[in-house]
Design a protein around this motif. Structure first.
Motif, PDB file in Angstrom:
ATOM      1  N   LYS A   1       0.826  -1.206   0.000  1.00  0.00           N
ATOM      2  CA  LYS A   1       0.000   0.000   0.000  1.00  0.00           C
ATOM      3  C   LYS A   1       0.860   1.255   0.000  1.00  0.00           C
ATOM      4  O   LYS A   1       0.589   2.211  -0.750  1.00  0.00           O
ATOM      5  N   ASN A   2       1.882   1.258   0.804  1.00  0.00           N
ATOM      6  CA  ASN A   2       2.747   2.428   0.885  1.00  0.00           C
ATOM      7  C   ASN A   2       3.445   2.696  -0.436  1.00  0.00           C
ATOM      8  O   ASN A   2       3.542   3.850  -0.875  1.00  0.00           O
TER       9      ASN A   2
ATOM     10  N   ASN B   1       1.078   3.998  -3.101  1.00  0.00           N
ATOM     11  CA  ASN B   1       0.717   5.380  -2.823  1.00  0.00           C
ATOM     12  C   ASN B   1       1.821   6.354  -3.208  1.00  0.00           C
ATOM     13  O   ASN B   1       1.549   7.496  -3.578  1.00  0.00           O
TER      14      ASN B   1
ATOM     15  N   PRO C   1      -0.404   8.062  -6.264  1.00  0.00           N
ATOM     16  CA  PRO C   1      -1.301   8.466  -5.171  1.00  0.00           C
ATOM     17  C   PRO C   1      -2.756   8.563  -5.626  1.00  0.00           C
ATOM     18  O   PRO C   1      -3.036   9.020  -6.735  1.00  0.00           O
ATOM     19  N   HIS C   2      -3.657   8.093  -4.797  1.00  0.00           N
ATOM     20  CA  HIS C   2      -5.108   8.190  -5.016  1.00  0.00           C
ATOM     21  C   HIS C   2      -5.615   7.259  -6.121  1.00  0.00           C
ATOM     22  O   HIS C   2      -6.797   7.327  -6.473  1.00  0.00           O
TER      23      HIS C   2
END
Length: 222
Positions: A197-198, A201, A205-206
């Protein structure tokens, strides 16, 4: 009293204009109802152009691909009319599934303007085999683009800064003007969910990311 009607496409066209209008009127005096109206138009136009895929419909589409393409690692990227990602449909139909399956199971790369697919090949991840084929898919706005991989893109190769990364594809998907989603059945066994996830992102991002676990009713946000 008057009413304004916009389609999703026209709302996208007017979003920039509304932003500029509100910015330009920051130092001007308007009645409270008019200013509220302007803010509401901006809010709903933004909601229209950032609409997300229906997670139940996404699961149904992915299940149809998975039932035909079988086990093993493969990646499918497709663009369809936005309604197909929001309402029940017959996509992908049996004719399309047969063509894709025949090509992919023969180690070929399926390449049409609105769908590309490949499975992993010796020394090449399935995602990497599609790295130069997303141009036609992403060039048509206001539709729905889904990037599906059986396993999530791996941190050590696909999402790394090395020569075989697919970062440009994910950035392109993130920037697509329409419904978009990155989806996968499993998190790659050597990766940690939070680390994945990191990293996603950081790269895109988004971008909506979904985990579509097999034999479940819907896909869930990662």
């Amino acid at each position: 009293m008057f009413f304004l009607f916009f389609t999703a496409t026209s709302l996208q066209t007017h979003t920039t204009s509304l932003n500029l209008l509100i910015s330009a009127t920051d130092n001007m005096v308007f009645s409270a109802p008019l200013r509220i109206l302007l803010l509401c138009l901006l809010h709903f136009s933004t909601r229209a152009v950032s609409e997300d895929v229906d997670p139940v419909i996404l699961q149904r589409i992915i299940t149809r691909f998975h039932q035909n393409l079988g086990l093993g690692q493969y990646t499918v990227v497709f663009r369809v009319d936005r309604n197909i990602c929001l309402e029940n449909s017959t996509f992908p139909d049996q004719n399309l599934l047969a063509r894709v399956t025949n090509t992919v199971q023969s180690n070929g790369v399926y390449d049409e303007d609105n769908l590309v697919a490949a499975k992993a090949y010796p020394n090449q991840h399935s995602e990497y085999r599609l790295r130069n084929l997303l141009g036609n898919i992403l060039n048509v706005p206001n539709q729905c683009v889904v990037y599906f991989s059986v396993n999530s893109p791996c941190l050590t190769t696909c999402l790394s800064n090395g020569p075989y990364n697919i970062q440009a594809n994910l950035v392109g998907l993130r920037n697509y003007e329409g419904i978009k989603a990155l989806a996968f059945r499993y998190i790659w066994q050597h990766d940690d969910k939070q680390a994945l996830k990191n990293r996603l992102n950081v790269i895109a991002p988004h971008l909506p990311n979904y985990l579509c676990v097999i034999n479940t009713h819907r896909c869930d946000p990662l």
